[in-house]
Design an enzyme around this catalytic site. Structure first.
Site, PDB file in Angstrom:
ATOM      1  N   GLU A  93       0.874  -1.156  -0.010  1.00  0.00           N
ATOM      2  CA  GLU A  93      -0.070   0.022   0.119  1.00  0.00           C
ATOM      3  C   GLU A  93       0.853   1.218   0.038  1.00  0.00           C
ATOM      4  O   GLU A  93       1.875   1.334   0.707  1.00  0.00           O
ATOM      5  CB  GLU A  93      -0.821  -0.046   1.292  1.00  0.00           C
ATOM      6  CG  GLU A  93      -1.699   1.329   1.521  1.00  0.00           C
ATOM      7  CD  GLU A  93      -2.646   1.446  -0.022  1.00  0.00           C
ATOM      8  OE1 GLU A  93      -2.539   2.690  -0.131  1.00  0.00           O
ATOM      9  OE2 GLU A  93      -3.497   0.450  -0.053  1.00  0.00           O
ATOM     10  N   ASP A 143      -8.855   1.857  -8.210  1.00  0.00           N
ATOM     11  CA  ASP A 143      -9.497   2.859  -8.798  1.00  0.00           C
ATOM     12  C   ASP A 143      -9.907   2.530 -10.396  1.00  0.00           C
ATOM     13  O   ASP A 143      -9.038   2.401 -11.160  1.00  0.00           O
ATOM     14  CB  ASP A 143      -8.291   4.071  -8.846  1.00  0.00           C
ATOM     15  CG  ASP A 143      -8.990   5.411  -9.071  1.00  0.00           C
ATOM     16  OD1 ASP A 143      -9.912   5.458 -10.089  1.00  0.00           O
ATOM     17  OD2 ASP A 143      -8.476   6.447  -8.582  1.00  0.00           O
ATOM     18  N   LYS A 147     -12.904   8.603 -16.365  1.00  0.00           N
ATOM     19  CA  LYS A 147     -12.935   9.512 -17.654  1.00  0.00           C
ATOM     20  C   LYS A 147     -12.023   8.585 -18.654  1.00  0.00           C
ATOM     21  O   LYS A 147     -10.901   8.047 -18.558  1.00  0.00           O
ATOM     22  CB  LYS A 147     -12.227  10.853 -17.196  1.00  0.00           C
ATOM     23  CG  LYS A 147     -13.150  11.779 -16.360  1.00  0.00           C
ATOM     24  CD  LYS A 147     -12.729  13.030 -16.129  1.00  0.00           C
ATOM     25  CE  LYS A 147     -13.392  13.887 -15.185  1.00  0.00           C
ATOM     26  NZ  LYS A 147     -13.069  15.212 -14.826  1.00  0.00           N
ATOM     27  N   GLU A 219     -17.948  -2.651  -1.122  1.00  0.00           N
ATOM     28  CA  GLU A 219     -18.776  -3.379  -1.555  1.00  0.00           C
ATOM     29  C   GLU A 219     -20.083  -2.985  -0.951  1.00  0.00           C
ATOM     30  O   GLU A 219     -21.305  -2.885  -1.333  1.00  0.00           O
ATOM     31  CB  GLU A 219     -18.563  -4.912  -1.194  1.00  0.00           C
ATOM     32  CG  GLU A 219     -19.751  -5.986  -1.607  1.00  0.00           C
ATOM     33  CD  GLU A 219     -18.984  -7.379  -1.805  1.00  0.00           C
ATOM     34  OE1 GLU A 219     -19.798  -7.996  -2.212  1.00  0.00           O
ATOM     35  OE2 GLU A 219     -17.820  -7.554  -1.016  1.00  0.00           O
TER      36      GLU A 219
END
Length: 238
Positions: A93, A143, A147, A219
């Site tokens: 991470e 992610d 766009k 979720e």
């Protein structure tokens, strides 16, 4: 969950800027997260700069090994590791608050089957993980970069598929989950033509929700909004 960048191409001339599929956010750490980082990093933390690792030596045993890309705040990692003490987990991470949160949980639960990197996960895969050494690679709720002009930032690209394939054992599985249907379609487009993989879904699309994947905040949020969640599993076959 936070995700990572596509595998960088080998540079033969002047360096070029690598497209990142994550954005470094300046998040303030809580006292608990900072304490987790200070107390947990010496025991659980690993460094990218140390290069290729023998994870049997790191964990002190040979066990099924899972590599998680972008564990967010670490809730799923903790749940999976606690439920499967016979397995080992490598979590990566980039955001320090999430790293601190996971380390805090590892310290409080006294888990021994998790190690943590705080950097770009695909750099870890490329530089620190031996080929054909992983049983699973997890990519939960990356992610989606909604766009069109940002689609090149999506982590799931042909280069990503090939890097993961090299690191998986034959028979190992890449498990992805997303709550954004267009991204699920993108994942399918990339992975269904990626060499060396077999889609484990009977219909060649998505698998039923696997019981081993913890329910995440993404979720639950999606369910409240009436969104679906799509799980995809691809097995390395050569």
């Amino acid at each position: 969950m936070t995700e990572q960048n596509p595998a960088a191409e080998e540079q033969q001339s002047a360096p070029r800027r690598t497209i990142k599929s994550f954005v470094m956010r300046a998040g303030r750490m809580t006292e608990g997260q900072q304490r987790g980082l200070e107390q947990g990093w010496p025991k659980y933390g690993l460094e990218l700069a140390d290069g290729l690792r023998d994870f049997d030596e790191v964990f002190g045993r040979s066990a099924p090994r899972t590599f998680e890309i972008g564990f967010g705040m670490g809730h799923s990692t903790l749940e999976m590791a606690a439920a499967a003490p016979e397995q080992d987990f490598i979590g990566v991470e980039v955001h320090k608050p999430g790293v601190g949160a996971l380390l805090s949980g590892l310290v409080s639960q006294k888990l021994t089957n998790v190690r943590v990197y705080s950097c770009d996960a695909l750099e870890v895969l490329r530089d620190c993980v031996a080929d054909a050494s992983l049983d699973r690679v997890l990519l939960f709720f990356p992610d989606p970069w909604h766009k069109s002009r940002h689609h090149k930032r999506r982590i799931v690209q042909p280069a990503f598929a090939e890097l993961v394939r090299r690191k998986l054992k034959v028979g190992g599985v890449l498990h992805m989950a997303t709550d954004w249907e267009p991204y699920a379609e993108h994942m399918l487009e990339v992975m269904n033509v990626a060499p060396g993989y077999r889609n484990l879904a009977q219909d060649g699309r998505c698998v039923p929700r696997p019981t081993e994947r913890p329910v995440t905040k993404f979720e639950r949020r999606g369910e409240r909004l009436g969104h679906g969640v799509w799980d995809l599993k691809f097995q390395r076959i050569d």
